[in-house]
Design a protein around this motif. Structure first.
Motif, PDB file in Angstrom:
ATOM      1  N   LEU A 132     -11.272  24.846  12.152  1.00  0.00           N
ATOM      2  CA  LEU A 132     -10.141  23.965  12.462  1.00  0.00           C
ATOM      3  C   LEU A 132      -8.919  24.756  12.894  1.00  0.00           C
ATOM      4  O   LEU A 132      -8.142  24.306  13.747  1.00  0.00           O
ATOM      5  N   SER A 133      -8.728  25.931  12.310  1.00  0.00           N
ATOM      6  CA  SER A 133      -7.551  26.734  12.655  1.00  0.00           C
ATOM      7  C   SER A 133      -7.585  27.190  14.109  1.00  0.00           C
ATOM      8  O   SER A 133      -6.556  27.592  14.663  1.00  0.00           O
ATOM      9  N   ALA A 134      -8.761  27.126  14.736  1.00  0.00           N
ATOM     10  CA  ALA A 134      -8.889  27.541  16.132  1.00  0.00           C
ATOM     11  C   ALA A 134      -8.595  26.417  17.125  1.00  0.00           C
ATOM     12  O   ALA A 134      -8.610  26.632  18.329  1.00  0.00           O
ATOM     13  N   VAL A 135      -8.328  25.209  16.622  1.00  0.00           N
ATOM     14  CA  VAL A 135      -7.990  24.109  17.527  1.00  0.00           C
ATOM     15  C   VAL A 135      -6.688  24.453  18.232  1.00  0.00           C
ATOM     16  O   VAL A 135      -5.698  24.818  17.585  1.00  0.00           O
ATOM     17  N   PRO A 136      -6.638  24.360  19.560  1.00  0.00           N
ATOM     18  CA  PRO A 136      -5.407  24.709  20.288  1.00  0.00           C
ATOM     19  C   PRO A 136      -4.196  23.930  19.770  1.00  0.00           C
ATOM     20  O   PRO A 136      -4.288  22.742  19.454  1.00  0.00           O
ATOM     21  N   SER A 137      -3.062  24.600  19.680  1.00  0.00           N
ATOM     22  CA  SER A 137      -1.857  24.002  19.105  1.00  0.00           C
ATOM     23  C   SER A 137      -1.400  22.780  19.883  1.00  0.00           C
ATOM     24  O   SER A 137      -0.866  21.829  19.300  1.00  0.00           O
ATOM     25  N   GLU A 138      -1.610  22.774  21.212  1.00  0.00           N
ATOM     26  CA  GLU A 138      -1.177  21.624  21.991  1.00  0.00           C
ATOM     27  C   GLU A 138      -1.996  20.378  21.672  1.00  0.00           C
ATOM     28  O   GLU A 138      -1.527  19.245  21.829  1.00  0.00           O
ATOM     29  N   ILE A 139      -3.228  20.560  21.193  1.00  0.00           N
ATOM     30  CA  ILE A 139      -4.054  19.423  20.779  1.00  0.00           C
ATOM     31  C   ILE A 139      -3.612  18.926  19.407  1.00  0.00           C
ATOM     32  O   ILE A 139      -3.456  17.724  19.177  1.00  0.00           O
ATOM     33  N   VAL A 140      -3.385  19.853  18.479  1.00  0.00           N
ATOM     34  CA  VAL A 140      -2.955  19.469  17.132  1.00  0.00           C
ATOM     35  C   VAL A 140      -1.615  18.748  17.176  1.00  0.00           C
ATOM     36  O   VAL A 140      -1.323  17.893  16.332  1.00  0.00           O
ATOM     37  N   ALA A 141      -0.794  19.048  18.177  1.00  0.00           N
ATOM     38  CA  ALA A 141       0.530  18.430  18.284  1.00  0.00           C
ATOM     39  C   ALA A 141       0.468  16.955  18.677  1.00  0.00           C
ATOM     40  O   ALA A 141       1.443  16.227  18.499  1.00  0.00           O
ATOM     41  N   VAL A 142      -0.669  16.496  19.205  1.00  0.00           N
ATOM     42  CA  VAL A 142      -0.815  15.082  19.542  1.00  0.00           C
ATOM     43  C   VAL A 142      -0.823  14.280  18.236  1.00  0.00           C
ATOM     44  O   VAL A 142      -1.616  14.572  17.340  1.00  0.00           O
ATOM     45  N   PRO A 143       0.061  13.271  18.082  1.00  0.00           N
ATOM     46  CA  PRO A 143       0.217  12.601  16.778  1.00  0.00           C
ATOM     47  C   PRO A 143      -1.084  12.086  16.166  1.00  0.00           C
ATOM     48  O   PRO A 143      -1.324  12.282  14.968  1.00  0.00           O
ATOM     49  N   THR A 144      -1.937  11.432  16.949  1.00  0.00           N
ATOM     50  CA  THR A 144      -3.185  10.907  16.376  1.00  0.00           C
ATOM     51  C   THR A 144      -4.103  12.039  15.923  1.00  0.00           C
ATOM     52  O   THR A 144      -4.787  11.916  14.905  1.00  0.00           O
ATOM     53  N   ILE A 145      -4.102  13.133  16.670  1.00  0.00           N
ATOM     54  CA  ILE A 145      -4.922  14.291  16.296  1.00  0.00           C
ATOM     55  C   ILE A 145      -4.339  14.961  15.063  1.00  0.00           C
ATOM     56  O   ILE A 145      -5.076  15.421  14.185  1.00  0.00           O
ATOM     57  N   ALA A 146      -3.027  15.025  14.980  1.00  0.00           N
ATOM     58  CA  ALA A 146      -2.385  15.658  13.821  1.00  0.00           C
ATOM     59  C   ALA A 146      -2.808  14.979  12.529  1.00  0.00           C
ATOM     60  O   ALA A 146      -3.068  15.646  11.513  1.00  0.00           O
ATOM     61  N   ARG A 147      -2.924  13.650  12.561  1.00  0.00           N
ATOM     62  CA  ARG A 147      -3.358  12.933  11.351  1.00  0.00           C
ATOM     63  C   ARG A 147      -4.808  13.258  11.018  1.00  0.00           C
ATOM     64  O   ARG A 147      -5.147  13.483   9.848  1.00  0.00           O
ATOM     65  N   SER A 148      -5.668  13.262  12.029  1.00  0.00           N
ATOM     66  CA  SER A 148      -7.079  13.591  11.796  1.00  0.00           C
ATOM     67  C   SER A 148      -7.237  15.032  11.336  1.00  0.00           C
ATOM     68  O   SER A 148      -8.069  15.335  10.470  1.00  0.00           O
ATOM     69  N   PHE A 149      -6.443  15.924  11.907  1.00  0.00           N
ATOM     70  CA  PHE A 149      -6.480  17.342  11.538  1.00  0.00           C
ATOM     71  C   PHE A 149      -6.101  17.506  10.072  1.00  0.00           C
ATOM     72  O   PHE A 149      -6.779  18.218   9.316  1.00  0.00           O
ATOM     73  N   ALA A 150      -5.027  16.824   9.647  1.00  0.00           N
ATOM     74  CA  ALA A 150      -4.586  16.932   8.252  1.00  0.00           C
ATOM     75  C   ALA A 150      -5.633  16.362   7.303  1.00  0.00           C
ATOM     76  O   ALA A 150      -5.888  16.933   6.232  1.00  0.00           O
ATOM     77  N   ALA A 151      -6.258  15.234   7.692  1.00  0.00           N
ATOM     78  CA  ALA A 151      -7.281  14.631   6.840  1.00  0.00           C
ATOM     79  C   ALA A 151      -8.490  15.554   6.702  1.00  0.00           C
ATOM     80  O   ALA A 151      -9.023  15.745   5.604  1.00  0.00           O
ATOM     81  N   ALA A 152      -8.937  16.135   7.823  1.00  0.00           N
ATOM     82  CA  ALA A 152     -10.086  17.036   7.770  1.00  0.00           C
ATOM     83  C   ALA A 152      -9.775  18.255   6.916  1.00  0.00           C
ATOM     84  O   ALA A 152     -10.578  18.664   6.070  1.00  0.00           O
ATOM     85  N   SER A 153      -8.611  18.852   7.112  1.00  0.00           N
ATOM     86  CA  SER A 153      -8.229  20.024   6.321  1.00  0.00           C
ATOM     87  C   SER A 153      -8.191  19.681   4.833  1.00  0.00           C
ATOM     88  O   SER A 153      -8.639  20.460   3.987  1.00  0.00           O
ATOM     89  N   GLY A 154      -7.657  18.495   4.518  1.00  0.00           N
ATOM     90  CA  GLY A 154      -7.589  18.077   3.124  1.00  0.00           C
ATOM     91  C   GLY A 154      -8.959  17.902   2.503  1.00  0.00           C
ATOM     92  O   GLY A 154      -9.190  18.296   1.355  1.00  0.00           O
ATOM     93  N   ARG A 155      -9.879  17.304   3.262  1.00  0.00           N
ATOM     94  CA  ARG A 155     -11.240  17.094   2.722  1.00  0.00           C
ATOM     95  C   ARG A 155     -11.919  18.423   2.425  1.00  0.00           C
ATOM     96  O   ARG A 155     -12.573  18.577   1.390  1.00  0.00           O
TER      97      ARG A 155
END
Length: 342
Positions: free
Chosen positions: A150-173
């Motif tokens: 997950l840490s390798a996901v490009p920062s410009e993708i993680v910055a997209v609001p819907t992706i940011a929520r999914s990213f945080a949920a995946a990291s939390g799980r």
């Protein structure tokens, strides 16, 4: 960009060597319009070929269409990403992890050729590839590797609001694995005594009367979720499979103010309908925690899709988090319960 590719090299090592070139030989004198039309038709054929629960024979035919797509140049990357993404979803449902890896890695390699603006345009598709790989690592008992992917996901993708929520949920799980299980507390319970309802919290860790370790399965579910319904018979079968061992199952569902078209229900009305559904229609012999909307309890477990299944051992630690229900989930769940009982 070079740093990102260096990180990806480790995440993808041992997998697909996927080489893209802007001058692949097969297109020659094709016009750009003709080539895009061909790519769209191939991508459409891929989606139709695995629609629903198609056979593996159909999937093998579709793989030929993807190879044709991959032979086209870089200008049709969007169709290629779509087609490989379709196959990731198909093989996830079919429980075929190595083919999931193949297509997810292909998608990530394709994404490397996009400029930042195009990465954002296809953010959800590209993130899906990273998450597919990370989920596989977590399922195979390597949550820290999942976090690295997950840490390798490009920062410009993680910055997209819907992706940011999914990213945080995946990291939390992934972070839940090995941690203490949050308590299962709810305002209402189905299938438990009134005394237990007054306590409002399910005992989720401990030992059985004979001193053996307990295993607890918690499934976050919803009445409208078809994959959840697929899971119920297997959950019931675990009582037979582990008949002489202490295994508990708890379901968690949410009130949403409606039920099968009936809207603006009171809490009591909706709870009665949910009770009828889980107890009588589905004949589930498990306690069901009923929460208000998808609130704090779901948030503590980073639930963003149903079903989510969490397995806990007798020490109160989470040993596995399973998301969705596919052909390989029963084996993964059985293995996790056996691990929790050790």
């Amino acid at each position: 960009m070079n740093l990102r590719r260096c990180v990806l090299t480790k995440a993808l090592q041992g997998g697909l060597v996927f080489v893209l070139s802007a001058s692949i030989h097969t297109v020659g004198a094709q016009s750009d319009t003709s080539m895009h039309n061909q790519a769209r038709e191939l991508a459409k054929s891929v989606a139709q070929g695995v629609e629903g629960r198609q056979s593996m024979e159909s999937a093998r035919r579709v793989e030929g269409e993807i190879r044709k797509l991959d032979s086209l140049p870089r200008s049709v990357t969007d169709e290629k990403l779509f087609a490989h993404g379709v196959m990731v979803g198909y093989y996830q449902t079919a429980g075929m992890p190595e083919l999931v890896r193949y297509h997810a890695r292909a998608m990530i390699a394709l994404a490397q050729e996009l400029d930042p603006a195009s990465e954002v345009q296809f953010a959800s598709i590209i993130f899906g590839a990273y998450q597919a790989l990370a989920d596989l690592s977590a399922l195979e008992g390597r949550p820290r590797e999942a976090e690295a992917i997950l840490s390798a996901v490009p920062s410009e993708i993680v910055a997209v609001p819907t992706i940011a929520r999914s990213f945080a949920a995946a990291s939390g799980r992934y972070g839940l694995i090995g941690s203490k299980m949050p308590p299962i507390a709810a305002s209402n319970w189905i299938g438990v005594s009134s005394a237990h309802q007054a306590d409002s919290s399910a005992p989720i860790a401990g030992t059985s009367a004979d001193g053996n370790r307990r295993a607890t399965i918690v499934e976050f579910t919803a009445y409208w979720c078809a994959p959840c319904q697929d899971s119920y018979d297997y959950l019931k079968s675990l009582r037979t499979r582990f008949a002489n061992q202490p295994v508990d199952v708890i379901l968690v569902t949410s009130r949403m103010g409606e039920f099968r078209g009936a809207k603006h229900l009171t809490k009591d009305e909706e709870t009665r309908k949910l009770s009828e559904y889980f107890t009588h229609e589905q004949r589930l012999p498990f306690p069901v925690a009923v929460t208000d909307s998808a609130g704090p309890l779901q948030a503590r477990y980073y639930v963003d899709a149903y079903p989510e299944i969490v397995v806990e051992n007798g020490s109160g630690e989470i040993v596995k988090v399973l998301r969705g229900w596919s052909a390989d989930t029963p084996a993964l769940l059985t293995s996790a319960v056996s691990e929790a009982l050790k």
